[in-house]
Motif scaffolding. Structure first.
Motif, PDB file in Angstrom:
ATOM      1  N   TYR A  35       0.770  -1.275   0.006  1.00  0.00           N
ATOM      2  CA  TYR A  35      -0.043   0.053  -0.075  1.00  0.00           C
ATOM      3  C   TYR A  35       0.856   1.223   0.077  1.00  0.00           C
ATOM      4  CZ  TYR A  35      -3.268   3.371   1.521  1.00  0.00           C
ATOM      5  OH  TYR A  35      -4.201   4.577   1.696  1.00  0.00           O
ATOM      6  N   GLN A  36       2.029   1.106   0.859  1.00  0.00           N
ATOM      7  CA  GLN A  36       2.741   2.355   0.739  1.00  0.00           C
ATOM      8  C   GLN A  36       3.317   2.488  -0.583  1.00  0.00           C
ATOM      9  OE1 GLN A  36       4.414   4.403   3.407  1.00  0.00           O
ATOM     10  NE2 GLN A  36       2.106   3.875   4.071  1.00  0.00           N
ATOM     11  N   LEU A  37       3.823   1.539  -1.214  1.00  0.00           N
ATOM     12  CA  LEU A  37       4.517   1.723  -2.631  1.00  0.00           C
ATOM     13  C   LEU A  37       3.295   2.428  -3.531  1.00  0.00           C
ATOM     14  CD1 LEU A  37       6.319   1.360  -4.711  1.00  0.00           C
ATOM     15  CD2 LEU A  37       5.600  -0.880  -5.105  1.00  0.00           C
ATOM     16  N   HIS A  38       1.966   1.782  -3.511  1.00  0.00           N
ATOM     17  CA  HIS A  38       1.087   2.198  -4.494  1.00  0.00           C
ATOM     18  C   HIS A  38       0.827   3.933  -4.003  1.00  0.00           C
ATOM     19  CE1 HIS A  38      -2.937   3.027  -6.165  1.00  0.00           C
ATOM     20  NE2 HIS A  38      -3.368   3.248  -5.017  1.00  0.00           N
ATOM     21  N   ARG A  39       0.746   4.328  -2.656  1.00  0.00           N
ATOM     22  CA  ARG A  39       0.273   5.629  -2.375  1.00  0.00           C
ATOM     23  C   ARG A  39       1.572   6.412  -2.794  1.00  0.00           C
ATOM     24  NH1 ARG A  39      -3.662   7.410   0.877  1.00  0.00           N
ATOM     25  NH2 ARG A  39      -2.901   9.367   0.464  1.00  0.00           N
ATOM     26  N   LEU A  40       2.895   6.171  -2.638  1.00  0.00           N
ATOM     27  CA  LEU A  40       4.243   6.845  -2.773  1.00  0.00           C
ATOM     28  C   LEU A  40       4.221   7.246  -4.406  1.00  0.00           C
ATOM     29  CD1 LEU A  40       6.434   5.262  -0.279  1.00  0.00           C
ATOM     30  CD2 LEU A  40       5.534   7.630  -0.079  1.00  0.00           C
ATOM     31  N   ARG A  41       3.961   6.045  -5.068  1.00  0.00           N
ATOM     32  CA  ARG A  41       3.769   6.261  -6.734  1.00  0.00           C
ATOM     33  C   ARG A  41       2.773   7.418  -6.954  1.00  0.00           C
ATOM     34  NH1 ARG A  41       3.307   0.396  -9.639  1.00  0.00           N
ATOM     35  NH2 ARG A  41       5.615  -0.208  -9.434  1.00  0.00           N
ATOM     36  N   LYS A 111      -1.802  -6.878 -10.703  1.00  0.00           N
ATOM     37  CA  LYS A 111      -2.772  -5.707 -11.210  1.00  0.00           C
ATOM     38  C   LYS A 111      -2.022  -4.403 -11.298  1.00  0.00           C
ATOM     39  CE  LYS A 111      -7.218  -3.367 -10.597  1.00  0.00           C
ATOM     40  NZ  LYS A 111      -8.569  -3.131  -9.758  1.00  0.00           N
ATOM     41  N   HIS A 112      -1.331  -4.055 -10.123  1.00  0.00           N
ATOM     42  CA  HIS A 112      -0.844  -2.684 -10.097  1.00  0.00           C
ATOM     43  C   HIS A 112       0.628  -2.618 -10.472  1.00  0.00           C
ATOM     44  CE1 HIS A 112      -4.427  -0.750  -8.551  1.00  0.00           C
ATOM     45  NE2 HIS A 112      -4.754  -1.754  -7.788  1.00  0.00           N
ATOM     46  N   ASP A 113       1.200  -3.710 -10.792  1.00  0.00           N
ATOM     47  CA  ASP A 113       2.557  -3.893 -11.380  1.00  0.00           C
ATOM     48  C   ASP A 113       3.438  -3.413 -10.258  1.00  0.00           C
ATOM     49  OD1 ASP A 113       4.815  -4.190 -13.138  1.00  0.00           O
ATOM     50  OD2 ASP A 113       4.494  -2.124 -14.130  1.00  0.00           O
ATOM     51  N   LEU A 114       3.330  -3.800  -9.106  1.00  0.00           N
ATOM     52  CA  LEU A 114       4.181  -3.253  -7.893  1.00  0.00           C
ATOM     53  C   LEU A 114       5.733  -3.998  -8.063  1.00  0.00           C
ATOM     54  CD1 LEU A 114       1.409  -3.674  -5.112  1.00  0.00           C
ATOM     55  CD2 LEU A 114       2.172  -1.694  -6.213  1.00  0.00           C
ATOM     56  N   ARG A 115       5.763  -5.138  -8.532  1.00  0.00           N
ATOM     57  CA  ARG A 115       6.790  -5.902  -8.386  1.00  0.00           C
ATOM     58  C   ARG A 115       8.255  -5.183  -8.956  1.00  0.00           C
ATOM     59  NH1 ARG A 115       3.256 -10.177  -8.856  1.00  0.00           N
ATOM     60  NH2 ARG A 115       3.278 -11.649  -7.282  1.00  0.00           N
ATOM     61  N   ARG A 116       7.838  -4.331 -10.089  1.00  0.00           N
ATOM     62  CA  ARG A 116       9.019  -3.597 -10.651  1.00  0.00           C
ATOM     63  C   ARG A 116       9.618  -2.782  -9.944  1.00  0.00           C
ATOM     64  NH1 ARG A 116       7.139   1.566 -12.309  1.00  0.00           N
ATOM     65  NH2 ARG A 116       4.811   1.869 -12.727  1.00  0.00           N
ATOM     66  N   ASP A 117       9.277  -2.381  -8.842  1.00  0.00           N
ATOM     67  CA  ASP A 117       9.696  -1.309  -7.685  1.00  0.00           C
ATOM     68  C   ASP A 117      10.010  -2.216  -6.349  1.00  0.00           C
ATOM     69  OD1 ASP A 117       9.816   0.891  -9.336  1.00  0.00           O
ATOM     70  OD2 ASP A 117       7.810   1.495  -8.895  1.00  0.00           O
ATOM     71  N   ILE A 118      10.018  -3.412  -6.547  1.00  0.00           N
ATOM     72  CA  ILE A 118      10.484  -4.155  -5.326  1.00  0.00           C
ATOM     73  C   ILE A 118      11.637  -5.148  -5.608  1.00  0.00           C
ATOM     74  CG2 ILE A 118       9.443  -6.073  -3.582  1.00  0.00           C
ATOM     75  CD1 ILE A 118       6.708  -5.243  -4.308  1.00  0.00           C
TER      76      ILE A 118
END
Length: 384
Positions: A35-41, A111-118
């Motif tokens: 969730y942090q990653l989503h909001r910071l993006r 869905k939110h393509d989060l892994r590219r920033d992990i």
């Protein structure tokens, strides 16, 4: 600071010859870290998440012990920031199991393509504040410089090794519920000891007992536990959400534990014994943590709290055949609901099985762990 355009890791400056510059480093890719990653993006901040595991999920990645599941209805145990998720994802049970919750986390990450920033398989080894920025060093040899350093590691990220003499001497198999083998464990025909009766113990003990030839449970503190009555999510509860998702989520935010519900107005001492018992019986049959206090003074008035405590004790005595074992399972050193209660599936019934026994660590504390078992001091060791 000036916000930067949202982008993946490849937008960060730096490389093999020096630290990578980002705006924010988040540690942990569990539900909070995602969730942090989503909001910071959304805020346009260059962000990298550092995660020790090889995938998202946090607690639900590591805790794969038998019976692991959430104890909040899964219609409520879900993200609220993406309304589409409630339509795209349908939970199979009231209280989803660990594998299903992990699949949900993976679904959100995809869905939110989060892994590219992990950065997976990466642990932080050190972090130093230098005037205006953090320098974060990892076990992979990478370094990051960031103005903001966010710990999304939660309270369940490090296994607790028992502080018991001889722990490292035991020659049999040793497992921690907090870091369970991904391919599972087969206890068929084995003699098993479980130390601890917190939530993970209460969830796993009934399932382990189904396989083991002998199960010995070492209990320090009995917990208040209520039957989960798990099964499919009721249409009534889903309709309550779908009728007005925005209002439902707002009610959750305004509630005491993040789950919508009416606040009781009556004291437990204002009603008759029959009315009070009927209310508690409904609590017992409902199986929801959010509805365990049907009166407004359960957690503020010791006398009112004692009415719920006595009700639970009576239930345990009804379920457990051996009166001495039943008394050991009745919590007496804390008020009901002052520690997080547990939800269970046939936990108390498990102690009626002939191959299951309970050891009270107050009466018989563990002296040491030997190569083959647990020594309670002055008695023959429990052979495992």
């Amino acid at each position: 600071m000036t916000a930067q355009p949202a982008a993946g890791n490849d937008s960060a400056t730096g490389g093999a010859d020096g630290p990578t510059d980002v705006d924010v480093v988040v540690v942990g890719a569990g539900f909070a870290g995602m969730y942090q990653l989503h909001r910071l993006r959304e805020a346009g901040l260059r962000t990298v998440v550092l995660e020790a595991a090889d995938d998202v999920g946090g607690t639900w990645y590591w805790n794969r012990y038998p019976g692991a599941r959430c104890d909040i209805l899964t219609v409520d145990y879900s993200y609220s920031w993406d309304p589409e998720l409630q339509e795209e994802w349908t939970w199979s049970e009231r209280y989803a199991t660990q594998p299903e919750i992990l699949r949900y986390a993976q679904f959100v990450a995809d869905k939110h393509d989060l892994r590219r920033d992990i950065r997976f398989n990466t642990r932080v080894e050190g972090a130093v504040w230098n005037d205006d920025r953090w320098t974060i060093r990892t076990d992979t040899g990478d370094e990051f410089r960031a103005q903001h350093y966010v710990m999304a590691t939660g309270c369940l990220s490090m296994p607790k090794v028992p502080d018991i003499e001889g722990t490292d001497r035991f020659e049999g198999e040793v497992y921690f519920t907090s870091s369970w083998p991904h391919d599972g464990v087969d206890f068929t025909g084995k003699r098993v000891a479980v130390i601890g009766t917190g939530s993970s113990g209460i969830q796993s003990i009934p399932i382990i007992a189904e396989q083991a030839s002998q199960l010995t449970v070492f209990q320090r503190t009995p917990n208040f536990s209520f039957p989960a009555h798990n099964g499919p999510i009721t249409d009534e509860r889903l309709e309550e959400y779908r009728r007005d998702p925005v209002a439902y989520r707002q009610a959750a935010r305004e509630s005491s534990i993040g789950v919508p519900g009416e606040r009781p107005e009556l004291s437990a001492l204002q009603v008759s014994d029959d009315e009070r018992r009927s209310a508690y019986e409904q609590v017992w049959q409902t199986g929801e943590l959010a509805k365990l206090a049907p009166f407004n003074d359960i957690q503020t008035n010791p006398e009112a709290n004692d009415t719920l405590r006595r009700f639970v004790h009576d239930k345990i005595r009804e379920i457990v055949d051996d009166p001495e074992v039943a008394e050991l399972l009745c919590p007496t050193d804390h008020y009901a609901l002052t520690k997080r209660p547990c939800l269970d599936t046939h936990y108390f019934q498990t102690y009626n099985l002939p191959h299951v026994r309970l050891v009270d660590l107050h009466a018989r504390p563990i002296d040491t762990i030997t190569e083959t078992g647990i020594d309670l001091g002055g008695s023959s060791p429990e052979q495992l």
